[in-house]
Design an enzyme around this catalytic site. Structure first.
Site, PDB file in Angstrom:
ATOM      1  N   HIS A 118       1.014   9.643   2.599  1.00 60.62           N
ATOM      2  CA  HIS A 118       1.383   8.325   2.062  1.00 60.62           C
ATOM      3  C   HIS A 118       2.674   7.878   2.728  1.00 60.62           C
ATOM      4  O   HIS A 118       3.557   8.691   2.991  1.00 60.62           O
ATOM      5  CB  HIS A 118       1.595   8.412   0.544  1.00 60.62           C
ATOM      6  CG  HIS A 118       1.493   7.081  -0.117  1.00 60.62           C
ATOM      7  ND1 HIS A 118       2.555   6.219  -0.177  1.00 60.62           N
ATOM      8  CD2 HIS A 118       0.446   6.469  -0.709  1.00 60.62           C
ATOM      9  CE1 HIS A 118       2.166   5.117  -0.795  1.00 60.62           C
ATOM     10  NE2 HIS A 118       0.893   5.230  -1.133  1.00 60.62           N
ATOM     11  N   ASP A 136      -6.492   8.268  -3.389  1.00 56.07           N
ATOM     12  CA  ASP A 136      -7.887   8.172  -2.946  1.00 56.07           C
ATOM     13  C   ASP A 136      -8.626   9.504  -2.942  1.00 56.07           C
ATOM     14  O   ASP A 136      -9.854   9.527  -3.036  1.00 56.07           O
ATOM     15  CB  ASP A 136      -7.927   7.561  -1.537  1.00 56.07           C
ATOM     16  CG  ASP A 136      -7.515   6.105  -1.571  1.00 56.07           C
ATOM     17  OD1 ASP A 136      -6.673   5.696  -0.760  1.00 56.07           O
ATOM     18  OD2 ASP A 136      -8.007   5.384  -2.462  1.00 56.07           O
TER      19      ASP A 136
HETATM   20  C1  SDX Z   1      -3.396   3.854  -0.009  1.00 59.33           C
HETATM   21  O1  SDX Z   1       1.005   1.785   0.674  1.00 59.33           O
HETATM   22  C2  SDX Z   1       0.414   2.035  -0.405  1.00 59.33           C
HETATM   23  O2  SDX Z   1       1.008   2.059  -1.463  1.00 59.33           O
HETATM   24  C3  SDX Z   1      -1.080   2.295  -0.289  1.00 59.33           C
HETATM   25  C4  SDX Z   1      -1.760   2.747  -1.555  1.00 59.33           C
HETATM   26  C5  SDX Z   1      -1.771   1.672  -2.594  1.00 59.33           C
HETATM   27  O3  SDX Z   1      -1.893   2.013  -3.783  1.00 59.33           O
HETATM   28  O4  SDX Z   1      -1.770   0.477  -2.213  1.00 59.33           O
HETATM   29  O5  SDX Z   1      -1.108   3.899  -2.083  1.00 59.33           O
HETATM   30  C6  SDX Z   1      -3.216   3.109  -1.286  1.00 59.33           C
HETATM   31  O6  SDX Z   1      -3.614   3.245   1.011  1.00 59.33           O
HETATM   32  C7  SDX Z   1      -3.230   5.358   0.009  1.00 59.33           C
HETATM   33  C8  SDX Z   1      -3.367   5.959   1.437  1.00 59.33           C
HETATM   34  C9  SDX Z   1      -4.841   6.084   1.774  1.00 59.33           C
HETATM   35  N1  SDX Z   1      -5.025   6.424   3.191  1.00 59.33           N
HETATM   36  C10 SDX Z   1      -5.428   7.663   3.570  1.00 59.33           C
HETATM   37  O7  SDX Z   1      -5.641   8.603   2.795  1.00 59.33           O
HETATM   38  C11 SDX Z   1      -5.651   7.794   5.060  1.00 59.33           C
HETATM   39  C12 SDX Z   1      -5.032   9.099   5.560  1.00 59.33           C
HETATM   40  N2  SDX Z   1      -3.586   8.969   5.436  1.00 59.33           N
HETATM   41  C13 SDX Z   1      -2.866   8.692   6.649  1.00 59.33           C
HETATM   42  O8  SDX Z   1      -3.481   7.857   7.558  1.00 59.33           O
HETATM   43  C14 SDX Z   1      -1.380   8.453   6.421  1.00 59.33           C
HETATM   44  O9  SDX Z   1      -0.934   9.432   5.583  1.00 59.33           O
HETATM   45  C15 SDX Z   1      -0.891   7.102   5.941  1.00 59.33           C
HETATM   46  C16 SDX Z   1      -1.316   6.008   6.853  1.00 59.33           C
HETATM   47  C17 SDX Z   1      -1.376   6.837   4.554  1.00 59.33           C
HETATM   48  C18 SDX Z   1       0.618   7.164   5.922  1.00 59.33           C
HETATM   49  O10 SDX Z   1       1.008   7.579   7.165  1.00 59.33           O
HETATM   50  P1  SDX Z   1       2.530   7.362   7.641  1.00 59.33           P
HETATM   51  O11 SDX Z   1       3.472   7.554   6.524  1.00 59.33           O
HETATM   52  O12 SDX Z   1       2.579   6.070   8.384  1.00 59.33           O
HETATM   53  O13 SDX Z   1       2.747   8.578   8.597  1.00 59.33           O
HETATM   54  P2  SDX Z   1       2.493   8.554  10.138  1.00 59.33           P
HETATM   55  O14 SDX Z   1       1.187   7.863  10.409  1.00 59.33           O
HETATM   56  O15 SDX Z   1       3.741   8.056  10.807  1.00 59.33           O
HETATM   57  O16 SDX Z   1       2.310  10.112  10.448  1.00 59.33           O
HETATM   58  C19 SDX Z   1       3.454  10.977  10.419  1.00 59.33           C
HETATM   59  C20 SDX Z   1       2.958  12.358  10.779  1.00 59.33           C
HETATM   60  C21 SDX Z   1       2.026  12.334  11.992  1.00 59.33           C
HETATM   61  O17 SDX Z   1       2.110  13.615  12.612  1.00 59.33           O
HETATM   62  P3  SDX Z   1       2.959  13.742  14.002  1.00 59.33           P
HETATM   63  O18 SDX Z   1       2.304  12.773  14.957  1.00 59.33           O
HETATM   64  O19 SDX Z   1       4.373  13.345  13.615  1.00 59.33           O
HETATM   65  O20 SDX Z   1       2.779  15.194  14.363  1.00 59.33           O
HETATM   66  O21 SDX Z   1       2.173  12.862   9.688  1.00 59.33           O
HETATM   67  C22 SDX Z   1       0.845  13.076  10.126  1.00 59.33           C
HETATM   68  C23 SDX Z   1       0.663  12.220  11.383  1.00 59.33           C
HETATM   69  O22 SDX Z   1      -0.363  12.782  12.196  1.00 59.33           O
HETATM   70  N3  SDX Z   1      -0.050  12.631   9.079  1.00 59.33           N
HETATM   71  C24 SDX Z   1      -1.222  13.204   8.805  1.00 59.33           C
HETATM   72  C25 SDX Z   1      -1.742  12.488   7.727  1.00 59.33           C
HETATM   73  N4  SDX Z   1      -0.891  11.511   7.384  1.00 59.33           N
HETATM   74  C26 SDX Z   1       0.148  11.590   8.225  1.00 59.33           C
HETATM   75  N5  SDX Z   1      -1.868  14.249   9.378  1.00 59.33           N
HETATM   76  C27 SDX Z   1      -3.062  14.568   8.858  1.00 59.33           C
HETATM   77  N6  SDX Z   1      -3.635  13.929   7.818  1.00 59.33           N
HETATM   78  C28 SDX Z   1      -3.007  12.898   7.236  1.00 59.33           C
HETATM   79  N7  SDX Z   1      -3.588  12.262   6.208  1.00 59.33           N
END
Ligand code: SDX
Length: 376
Positions: free
Chosen positions: A258, A312
Site C-alpha cells: 500500500h 483487497d
Molecule cells: C487499493 O490508495 C489507496 O488508499 C488505495 C486503496 C483505497 O482504499 O482506495 O487502499 C485501495 O488500491 C489497495 C491496493 C490494491 N493494489 C494491490 O494490491 C496491487 C499490488 N500492490 C502494489 O502494486 C503496490 O503495493 C501499490 C501500488 C499498492 C503501492 O505501491 P507503492 O507504495 O507505490 O510502492 P512501489 O510501487 O514504489 O514499490 C516499492 C517496492 C518495489 O520494490 P523495489 O523495486 O524497490 O525492489 O515495493 C515493491 C516494489 O516492487 N512492492 C511489491 C508490492 N508492492 C510494492 N512487491 C511485490 N508485491 C507487491 N504487492
C-alpha cells in the site's frame, strides 16, 4: 523544479473527511475510528456521516434511508440498455458507462447546489447496487430481480444477486465490508473525482471517472486479481514456490502492499476476522485455507519491506464465500466507495480551485514539418 511521480506524499487538498496513519495502521472517518463504526454503525449511516460531516438524527436517518429506497429501481430504458449491450462488457465498464446516464433522472443539475449533493448521493446509492445485480442476472440469461424495499441495504443487494434472502449475520458482515470500502483519503479514484468536479462537472461525471480509475489492478481491480492468483495455486505446498517465483520475476503480489500503509491495513484485519467467523459458520473453504497460508508465507519475504496484506486480499476470499462472481468484486468496491467520492467532491467545491498542474518540458523546439513524400 522536481517531478513528484504519482504525487507521493504531496498534499493537494485540506480535508476533514478521513484520516490515515500509515505507520500505526489507523483509519478514522470524520474522527471516528473505523473499528467503532464497523462495530456500531451501518453503511448508509456511515455514508451520511462521510458526506454531511455528522451522524444523522433519527429523523434524518429515516428520511435518508427512505429516499434511497425510492431510488432503488432502474428505469426500464436502463434495463433495456443493460440487456442490449454485449455480454462481454466488463462490469466496471458497464458501471462507468451507465452512471452518467443516471443524471438524466436527477432534476438537480447544479453541481454547486446542496440539492445536487443529496440527490446524486441517494440516486447513486440506490441504483448502483441494482445495476450490478441486474447485470449479473442478465449475464446468467435470467430476468433481473427487482429490489425489495422491505429488506435493508445489504440484504436487498445480496437478494437481487442471488434471489435468496441472506442470513442476517452474513448480510450484516457484508454491510460492514461496505463501511470498510467507503472512504480512504485522496487515493487515485478519489483524486480523479475531485479533479473532474474542480471543472464544475457534476457528481455523476466525477463518480463515473472515479470508477474508471478504480478499475485498474493497482487500485480497486486488485481484489479480483487476488481471486485468480490464489486459484492458480493448486496445492498449499506450492504456495512458497509460487510467491518466490513471482518476486524473482519482480511481479507484484496482488492484495499486498500500500502507498500509505507500511503496516497491516486495519481494514484487512477486520475482514480477516469476518473470514474466521465465516469459516466457523460454513467450514474452511479451499480459498480460505490458501489465503491464510499465502499471507503467512508472503510476509516472510515482504514484511521487511513493510509490505502487508491490504483490503483487497481478504475481501476476495470473503466475496467468494458469498459465491459472488470475481468480476463483481471491483464493482462492489465502487458501490462502497460512492460516499467517499461524493464527500470529497462536496468538500472540494466549497472552495473550488480548478486543478491545473504543470510539467517539466524535455522535448525539442523549432522543429520543422517534413512533407509525407520526404519521410522515407
Ligand atoms: C487499493 O490508495 C489507496 O488508499 C488505495 C486503496 C483505497 O482504499 O482506495 O487502499 C485501495 O488500491 C489497495 C491496493 C490494491 N493494489 C494491490 O494490491 C496491487 C499490488 N500492490 C502494489 O502494486 C503496490 O503495493 C501499490 C501500488 C499498492 C503501492 O505501491 P507503492 O507504495 O507505490 O510502492 P512501489 O510501487 O514504489 O514499490 C516499492 C517496492 C518495489 O520494490 P523495489 O523495486 O524497490 O525492489 O515495493 C515493491 C516494489 O516492487 N512492492 C511489491 C508490492 N508492492 C510494492 N512487491 C511485490 N508485491 C507487491 N504487492
Amino acid at each position: 523544479m522536481n517531478v513528484y511521480a504519482g504525487l507521493t506524499g504531496i498534499p493537494v487538498v485540506k480535508s476533514s473527511i478521513s484520516y490515515i496513519d500509515g505507520q500505526k495502521g489507523i483509519l478514522e472517518y470524520r474522527g471516528i475510528p473505523i473499528e467503532e463504526l464497523v462495530e456500531n454503525s451501518n453503511f448508509l449511516e456511515v455514508s451520511y456521516l462521510l458526506v454531511f460531516g455528522k451522524l444523522p438524527t433519527k429523523k434524518e436517518y429515516e428520511k435518508f434511508v427512505s429516499d434511497i429506497k425510492e431510488n432503488l429501481e432502474l428505469n426500464q430504458g436502463i434495463i433495456k440498455f443493460l440487456k442490449d449491450i454485449p455480454k462481454t462488457t466488463y462490469p466496471m465498464k458497464v458501471l462507468q458507462g451507465i452512471i452518467p446516464i443516471l443524471s438524466a433522472f436527477d432534476e438537480n443539475k447544479e453541481v454547486l447546489d446542496e440539492k445536487h449533493h443529496y440527490s446524486s448521493l441517494v440516486n447513486l446509492l440506490g441504483k448502483v447496487p441494482t445495476i450490478i445485480a441486474n447485470w449479473k442476472k442478465i449475464l446468467e440469461g435470467k430476468e433481473p430481480i427487482n429490489p425489495d424495499k422491505t429488506l435493508d441495504y445489504a440484504q436487498n443487494f445480496l437478494y437481487m444477486l442471488t434471489g435468496e434472502i441472506p442470513e442476517k449475520e452474513i448480510s450484516q458482515m457484508f454491510d460492514k465490508t461496505l463501511i470498510l470500502h467507503a472512504e480512504h483519503t485522496i487515493n487515485a479514484s478519489t483524486f480523479t473525482a475531485i479533479v473532474v468536479v474542480s471543472t464544475l462537472a457534476d457528481f455523476y461525471s466525477a463518480v463515473s471517472s472515479a470508477v474508471g480509475a478504480l478499475s485498474g489492478k493497482l487500485h480497486g481491480g486488485a481484489n479480483e486479481k487476488v481471486f485468480y492468483m490464489l486459484n492458480q495455486i493448486k496445492d498449499l505446498n506450492q504456495i512458497e514456490e509460487f510467491i518466490v517465483n513471482k518476486l524473482n520475476r519482480k511481479e507484484r503480489i496482488m492484495g499486498f502492499g500500500h502507498r500509505i500503509y507500511k503496516t497491516y491495513d486495519p481494514r484487512a484485519k477486520i475482514i480477516k476476522n469476518f473470514l474466521t467467523r465465516l469459516s466457523q459458520l460454513k467450514g474452511e473453504s479451499e480459498l480460505y485455507k490458501k489465503a491464510i497460508k499465502f499471507e503467512e508465507t508472503a510476509l516472510k519475504y515482504l514484511k521487511d519491506k513493510k509490505i502487508y496484506p491490504n483490503i483487497d486480499f481478504f475481501t476476495a476470499v470473503f466475496y467468494s464465500y458469498l459465491k459472488i462472481p470475481p468480476q463483481l468484486y471491483t464493482p462492489i468496491f465502487a458501490m462502497g466507495r460512492i460516499p467517499g467520492w461524493l464527500a470529497h467532491c462536496k468538500e472540494y467545491i466549497k472552495e473550488n480551485k480548478l486543478f491545473r498542474p504543470t510539467q517539466i518540458y524535455d522535448g525539442g523546439h523549432n522543429i520543422h514539418y517534413i512533407p509525407l513524400e520526404k519521410r522515407g
